[in-house]
Design a protein around this motif. Structure first.
Motif, PDB file in Angstrom:
ATOM      1  N   GLU A  26       1.822   7.651   7.271  1.00 11.26           N
ATOM      2  CA  GLU A  26       1.284   6.380   6.783  1.00 11.26           C
ATOM      3  C   GLU A  26       0.194   6.572   5.723  1.00 11.26           C
ATOM      4  OE1 GLU A  26       1.633   2.778   7.438  1.00 11.26           O
ATOM      5  OE2 GLU A  26       3.582   3.685   7.785  1.00 11.26           O
ATOM      6  N   LEU A  27      -0.701   7.509   5.952  1.00  6.12           N
ATOM      7  CA  LEU A  27      -1.844   7.692   5.070  1.00  6.12           C
ATOM      8  C   LEU A  27      -1.433   8.146   3.665  1.00  6.12           C
ATOM      9  CD1 LEU A  27      -4.948   7.635   4.828  1.00  6.12           C
ATOM     10  CD2 LEU A  27      -4.943  10.027   5.557  1.00  6.12           C
ATOM     11  N   SER A  45      -7.799   0.073   0.774  1.00  2.00           N
ATOM     12  CA  SER A  45      -7.441   0.770   2.004  1.00  2.00           C
ATOM     13  C   SER A  45      -7.359   2.255   1.665  1.00  2.00           C
ATOM     14  CB  SER A  45      -6.060   0.251   2.441  1.00  2.00           C
ATOM     15  OG  SER A  45      -5.328   1.214   3.154  1.00  2.00           O
ATOM     16  N   TYR A  64      -5.003   4.175   2.433  1.00  2.59           N
ATOM     17  CA  TYR A  64      -3.601   4.570   2.305  1.00  2.59           C
ATOM     18  C   TYR A  64      -3.230   4.744   0.834  1.00  2.59           C
ATOM     19  CZ  TYR A  64      -2.920   3.222   7.231  1.00  2.59           C
ATOM     20  OH  TYR A  64      -2.985   3.114   8.592  1.00  2.59           O
ATOM     21  N   ASP A 103     -12.059   1.567   4.929  1.00  2.00           N
ATOM     22  CA  ASP A 103     -11.140   1.765   6.047  1.00  2.00           C
ATOM     23  C   ASP A 103     -10.678   0.452   6.684  1.00  2.00           C
ATOM     24  OD1 ASP A 103      -9.884   4.000   7.478  1.00  2.00           O
ATOM     25  OD2 ASP A 103     -10.917   3.150   9.233  1.00  2.00           O
ATOM     26  N   LYS A 129      -7.207  -1.072   5.883  1.00  2.00           N
ATOM     27  CA  LYS A 129      -5.937  -0.381   6.157  1.00  2.00           C
ATOM     28  C   LYS A 129      -5.017  -1.309   6.948  1.00  2.00           C
ATOM     29  CE  LYS A 129      -7.422   1.826  10.438  1.00  2.00           C
ATOM     30  NZ  LYS A 129      -7.795   3.056  11.094  1.00  2.00           N
ATOM     31  N   GLU A 130      -3.734  -0.979   6.941  1.00  2.00           N
ATOM     32  CA  GLU A 130      -2.767  -1.819   7.644  1.00  2.00           C
ATOM     33  C   GLU A 130      -3.037  -1.814   9.136  1.00  2.00           C
ATOM     34  OE1 GLU A 130      -1.237  -4.433   7.849  1.00  2.00           O
ATOM     35  OE2 GLU A 130       0.669  -4.103   6.818  1.00  2.00           O
ATOM     36  N   THR A 141      -4.578  -3.482  -0.480  1.00  2.00           N
ATOM     37  CA  THR A 141      -4.399  -3.558   0.964  1.00  2.00           C
ATOM     38  C   THR A 141      -2.923  -3.678   1.324  1.00  2.00           C
ATOM     39  OG1 THR A 141      -5.305  -4.596   2.975  1.00  2.00           O
ATOM     40  CG2 THR A 141      -4.813  -6.068   1.111  1.00  2.00           C
ATOM     41  N   HIS A 142      -2.645  -4.254   2.476  1.00  2.00           N
ATOM     42  CA  HIS A 142      -1.306  -4.287   3.063  1.00  2.00           C
ATOM     43  C   HIS A 142      -0.986  -5.704   3.524  1.00  2.00           C
ATOM     44  CE1 HIS A 142      -1.622   0.113   3.113  1.00  2.00           C
ATOM     45  NE2 HIS A 142      -2.892  -0.152   3.355  1.00  2.00           N
TER      46      HIS A 142
END
Length: 185
Positions: free
Chosen positions: A18-19, A49, A51, A73, A76-77, A136-137
């Protein structure tokens, strides 16, 4: 007024990491278009994020205005589950149907939303009266938007593009307006 531009990342090449999952070829093309769009806005700050796909989607505008992307942080998703869901559609539907429900090791909508909203409030305080791009997500973005206005729900999330951009205008910590920008392109 503080303007937060929430940017759902562009299309990525799937990997279980994911990262470090990178943008796909299509994603890089779209990220270039995201940068073009933001060149028409007065951007002060770019955050993301951690990611890779989120950073890659917004790093072009940071380079254009000659600043570093600040990693946050909290954007993040949301963690859906620690083990891959056998049926992703069922898994994601379940957490949206019951905001308190979480899969093993995952975040409920309530927990993820709280994280996202606290992060958003911190950003609104730190960068008051600035224009901030946020890489972002989709899920965490919609959970944040849902906190301020319930019309941003599961069906809204299902209809997001990848990437997608929403301009949220805040008066202190009160959401005053939401405008979709991605449809401009």
């Amino acid at each position: 007024m503080t303007i937060l531009y929430f940017v759902r990342h562009a299309h990525s090449t799937y990997t279980p990491d994911e990262l470090n999952r990178p943008l796909s070829e299509r994603g890089f093309t779209d990220a270039t278009n995201v940068t073009k769009l933001f060149k028409t806005e007065e951007i002060d700050i770019v955050v993301s994020s951690p990611y890779k796909r989120a950073v890659q989607t917004v790093e072009g505008i940071a380079e254009h205005i000659k600043i570093e992307v600040e990693i946050i942080d909290g954007f993040k998703e949301r963690i859906l589950t620690t083990v891959p869901a056998e049926d992703f559609t069922h898994a994601i539907t379940k957490v949206w149907e019951d905001f308190n429900f979480s899969w093993e090791g995952g975040e409920s909508n309530i927990v993820a939303q709280k994280r996202g909203v606290e992060t958003t409030y911190n950003l609104l305080e730190k960068y008051k009266d600035k224009n901030v791009v946020i890489g972002t997500h989709g899920n965490i973005m919609v959970l944040i938007m849902n906190f301020f206005d319930k019309q941003y729900d599961f069906s809204f999330w299902q209809n997001l593009d990848m990437p997608d951009i929403y301009k949220l205008t805040f008066d202190d910590k009160v959401l005053r307006n939401v405008e979709r920008l991605w449809e401009r392109l």
